[in-house]
Motif scaffolding. Structure first.
Motif, PDB file in Angstrom:
ATOM      1  N   ALA A 167      37.753  49.599  38.985  1.00  0.00           N
ATOM      2  CA  ALA A 167      37.962  48.624  37.910  1.00  0.00           C
ATOM      3  C   ALA A 167      37.953  47.235  38.523  1.00  0.00           C
ATOM      4  N   ALA A 168      37.493  46.266  37.742  1.00  0.00           N
ATOM      5  CA  ALA A 168      37.412  44.886  38.217  1.00  0.00           C
ATOM      6  C   ALA A 168      37.435  43.945  37.021  1.00  0.00           C
ATOM      7  N   THR A 169      37.598  42.667  37.313  1.00  0.00           N
ATOM      8  CA  THR A 169      37.506  41.634  36.285  1.00  0.00           C
ATOM      9  C   THR A 169      36.114  41.025  36.368  1.00  0.00           C
ATOM     10  N   TRP A 170      35.397  41.028  35.258  1.00  0.00           N
ATOM     11  CA  TRP A 170      34.035  40.494  35.201  1.00  0.00           C
ATOM     12  C   TRP A 170      34.103  38.993  34.975  1.00  0.00           C
ATOM     13  N   GLN A 171      33.286  38.243  35.691  1.00  0.00           N
ATOM     14  CA  GLN A 171      33.196  36.793  35.550  1.00  0.00           C
ATOM     15  C   GLN A 171      31.913  36.448  34.803  1.00  0.00           C
ATOM     16  N   GLY A 172      32.034  35.821  33.651  1.00  0.00           N
ATOM     17  CA  GLY A 172      30.869  35.471  32.851  1.00  0.00           C
ATOM     18  C   GLY A 172      30.715  36.425  31.684  1.00  0.00           C
TER      19      GLY A 172
END
Length: 135
Positions: free
Chosen positions: A40-45
């Motif tokens: 899991a990650a935080t998407w930028q854009g």
């Protein structure tokens, strides 16, 4: 918090990740499959759709040697961990993790345990952010 850049590379270009799950909330949390595991990650854009395949750069907090699981079997990767074989460790503490044709560079902190070179490992990574490269 200090962060380090690492890039998934495949034959000299960034590797593609596949979007598996996108949180409908404002946090832009995504779950992706990559050559080094599912995480899991935080998407930028603007967030891609589930099933999209995207080239990315990844930012994460430095990983701790004390958290590395050594000798993990291919089917036993813990969720949220990057997995592969430790190919080498550079003088500045950066570990080179190989998963098939993909090389991942990870900033590691703490004392390095013995017996890592050539070992299959799982490395927990935290605070992961993904940045599309639009390649």
């Amino acid at each position: 918090m200090k962060h380090t850049w690492w890039r998934l590379q495949h034959e000299g270009r960034s590797t593609r990740i596949e979007m598996r799950c996108v949180d409908a909330g404002s946090s832009q949390t995504v779950v992706v499959d990559s050559p080094v595991g599912r995480f899991a990650a935080t998407w930028q854009g603007p967030v891609p759709a589930v099933g999209d395949v995207v080239d990315v750069e990844i930012d994460c907090a430095p990983c701790r040697w004390t958290d590395v699981v050594i000798g993990i079997a291919a089917g036993e990767q813990p969720p949220g961990s990057l997995h592969g074989v430790i190919e080498r460790v550079q003088r500045d503490g950066v570990a080179v993790l190989r998963a098939g044709p993909t090389t991942t560079l990870l900033e590691m902190v703490g004392p390095q345990p013995d017996g890592l070179l050539g070992a299959r490992v799982a490395i927990p990574a935290t605070d992961i952010r993904l940045f599309p490269t639009n390649l």
